[in-house]
Design an enzyme around this catalytic site. Structure first.
Site, PDB file in Angstrom:
ATOM      1  N   CYS A   8       0.992  -1.174  -0.002  1.00 40.72           N
ATOM      2  CA  CYS A   8      -0.087  -0.069   0.166  1.00 40.72           C
ATOM      3  C   CYS A   8       1.040   1.290   0.090  1.00 40.72           C
ATOM      4  O   CYS A   8       1.657   1.569   0.857  1.00 40.72           O
ATOM      5  CB  CYS A   8      -0.924   0.067   1.300  1.00 40.72           C
ATOM      6  SG  CYS A   8      -1.657   1.571   1.748  1.00 40.72           S
ATOM      7  N   GLU A   9       0.769   2.275  -0.878  1.00 39.72           N
ATOM      8  CA  GLU A   9       1.521   3.206  -1.141  1.00 39.72           C
ATOM      9  C   GLU A   9       1.398   4.286   0.148  1.00 39.72           C
ATOM     10  O   GLU A   9       1.920   5.307   0.253  1.00 39.72           O
ATOM     11  CB  GLU A   9       1.395   3.831  -2.395  1.00 39.72           C
ATOM     12  CG  GLU A   9       0.282   4.923  -2.645  1.00 39.72           C
ATOM     13  CD  GLU A   9       0.080   5.313  -4.094  1.00 39.72           C
ATOM     14  OE1 GLU A   9       1.097   5.147  -4.856  1.00 39.72           O
ATOM     15  OE2 GLU A   9      -1.055   6.031  -4.118  1.00 39.72           O
ATOM     16  N   HIS A  10       0.064   4.205   0.859  1.00 43.20           N
ATOM     17  CA  HIS A  10      -0.135   4.858   1.762  1.00 43.20           C
ATOM     18  C   HIS A  10       0.302   4.734   3.010  1.00 43.20           C
ATOM     19  O   HIS A  10       0.596   5.509   3.955  1.00 43.20           O
ATOM     20  CB  HIS A  10      -1.731   5.202   2.141  1.00 43.20           C
ATOM     21  CG  HIS A  10      -2.543   5.743   0.750  1.00 43.20           C
ATOM     22  ND1 HIS A  10      -3.543   5.007   0.483  1.00 43.20           N
ATOM     23  CD2 HIS A  10      -2.041   6.780   0.085  1.00 43.20           C
ATOM     24  CE1 HIS A  10      -3.750   5.735  -0.893  1.00 43.20           C
ATOM     25  NE2 HIS A  10      -3.081   6.529  -0.964  1.00 43.20           N
ATOM     26  N   HIS A  11       0.619   3.368   3.473  1.00 43.56           N
ATOM     27  CA  HIS A  11       1.019   2.648   4.753  1.00 43.56           C
ATOM     28  C   HIS A  11       2.478   2.000   4.643  1.00 43.56           C
ATOM     29  O   HIS A  11       3.113   1.776   5.475  1.00 43.56           O
ATOM     30  CB  HIS A  11       0.161   2.137   5.394  1.00 43.56           C
ATOM     31  CG  HIS A  11      -1.222   3.037   5.705  1.00 43.56           C
ATOM     32  ND1 HIS A  11      -2.143   3.109   5.091  1.00 43.56           N
ATOM     33  CD2 HIS A  11      -1.425   3.873   6.603  1.00 43.56           C
ATOM     34  CE1 HIS A  11      -3.264   3.969   5.501  1.00 43.56           C
ATOM     35  NE2 HIS A  11      -2.656   4.278   6.589  1.00 43.56           N
TER      36      HIS A  11
ATOM     37  N   GLN B 107      -4.856  -0.595  -4.890  1.00 41.02           N
ATOM     38  CA  GLN B 107      -5.398  -1.631  -5.783  1.00 41.02           C
ATOM     39  C   GLN B 107      -6.171  -1.199  -6.969  1.00 41.02           C
ATOM     40  O   GLN B 107      -5.976  -1.812  -8.034  1.00 41.02           O
ATOM     41  CB  GLN B 107      -6.474  -2.569  -4.703  1.00 41.02           C
ATOM     42  CG  GLN B 107      -6.925  -3.806  -5.468  1.00 41.02           C
ATOM     43  CD  GLN B 107      -7.812  -4.597  -4.544  1.00 41.02           C
ATOM     44  OE1 GLN B 107      -7.614  -4.358  -3.289  1.00 41.02           O
ATOM     45  NE2 GLN B 107      -8.708  -5.280  -5.142  1.00 41.02           N
TER      46      GLN B 107
ATOM     47  N   HIS C  41      -5.956  -6.038   2.775  1.00 39.98           N
ATOM     48  CA  HIS C  41      -5.256  -4.927   2.814  1.00 39.98           C
ATOM     49  C   HIS C  41      -4.661  -4.708   4.380  1.00 39.98           C
ATOM     50  O   HIS C  41      -5.677  -4.707   5.489  1.00 39.98           O
ATOM     51  CB  HIS C  41      -5.604  -3.555   2.698  1.00 39.98           C
ATOM     52  CG  HIS C  41      -5.886  -3.383   1.130  1.00 39.98           C
ATOM     53  ND1 HIS C  41      -5.230  -2.318   0.103  1.00 39.98           N
ATOM     54  CD2 HIS C  41      -6.878  -4.041   0.187  1.00 39.98           C
ATOM     55  CE1 HIS C  41      -5.720  -2.899  -0.894  1.00 39.98           C
ATOM     56  NE2 HIS C  41      -6.545  -3.534  -1.132  1.00 39.98           N
TER      57      HIS C  41
ATOM     58  N   CYS D  12      -2.984  -2.784   6.076  1.00 35.45           N
ATOM     59  CA  CYS D  12      -3.403  -1.449   6.547  1.00 35.45           C
ATOM     60  C   CYS D  12      -4.818  -1.111   7.230  1.00 35.45           C
ATOM     61  O   CYS D  12      -4.883  -0.471   8.221  1.00 35.45           O
ATOM     62  CB  CYS D  12      -3.071  -0.444   5.475  1.00 35.45           C
ATOM     63  SG  CYS D  12      -4.119  -0.293   4.105  1.00 35.45           S
TER      64      CYS D  12
END
Length: 186
Positions: free
Chosen positions: A77-80, A118, A146, A148
């Site tokens: 995940c690019e956010h976490h 995703q 996910h 996250c």
């Protein structure tokens, strides 16, 4: 898609700094080699394996759906920067060429080995196949959990997110679309 340039030495230093910022001693006997291991792990997770696209003439004029179900997919995940994992279902309606079946999994992996969301991953796989294979239609469904969501925040284990991308006849022809989704869930 170009391979990322990963500076593992800089990543190692960054992990050392992160451990310090988290109140950990990166030089303790248990953590001394962690920065190197983490840097190498991320380099591996973010570097797709090279492959050659193998296609063959569609001499028989095969015009029915080709579907690979349950292709394992894992990404970050690019956010976490936490993993998400699940399965991809990738299908196409052949045009003039057919694809070596292992290449469907390779295309999924090529885009999954990145910091991702995703939705983008699903679309990238469909777009790439449409561009490089020129089939009459492409369909991609990804189902993933996910971490996250499972390990932090809302903390829901087992919840799976489903995304889809359809192109060509698999998007515009209701019967082809229905066949694709029926076979994905068979």
């Amino acid at each position: 898609m170009t391979d990322p340039v990963i500076d593992t030495e800089a990543a190692r230093h960054a992990v050392t700094d992160l451990l310090k910022a988290l109140g950990k001693d990166p030089f303790s006997v248990h953590l001394a080699d962690t920065p190197r291991r983490v840097a190498e792990a991320y380099a591996e997770l973010l570097t797709p394996r090279a492959f050659n696209l193998t296609t063959f003439p569609n001499d028989e004029g095969y015009d029915e759906l080709v579907l690979a179900r349950g292709i394992p997919v894992q990404s970050l995940c690019e956010h976490h920067m936490l993993p998400f994992h699940g399965v991809a279902h990738v299908g196409y309606l052949p045009g003039e060429r057919i694809l070596g079946l292992s290449k469907l999994a390779r295309v999924v992996e090529m885009f999954a080995r990145d910091l991702q969301v995703q939705e983008r991953l699903t679309k990238q796989v469909a777009d790439w196949l449409q561009e490089h294979l020129r089939p009459k239609g492409v369909g991609v469904v990804i189902e993933a959990e996910h971490l996250c969501m499972a390990l932090r925040g809302v903390r829901v284990n087992g919840s799976r997110t489903v995304t889809s991308a359809l192109q060509g006849l698999l998007r515009s022809d209701p019967a082809s679309r229905q066949e694709f989704f029926t076979l994905v869930h068979a």
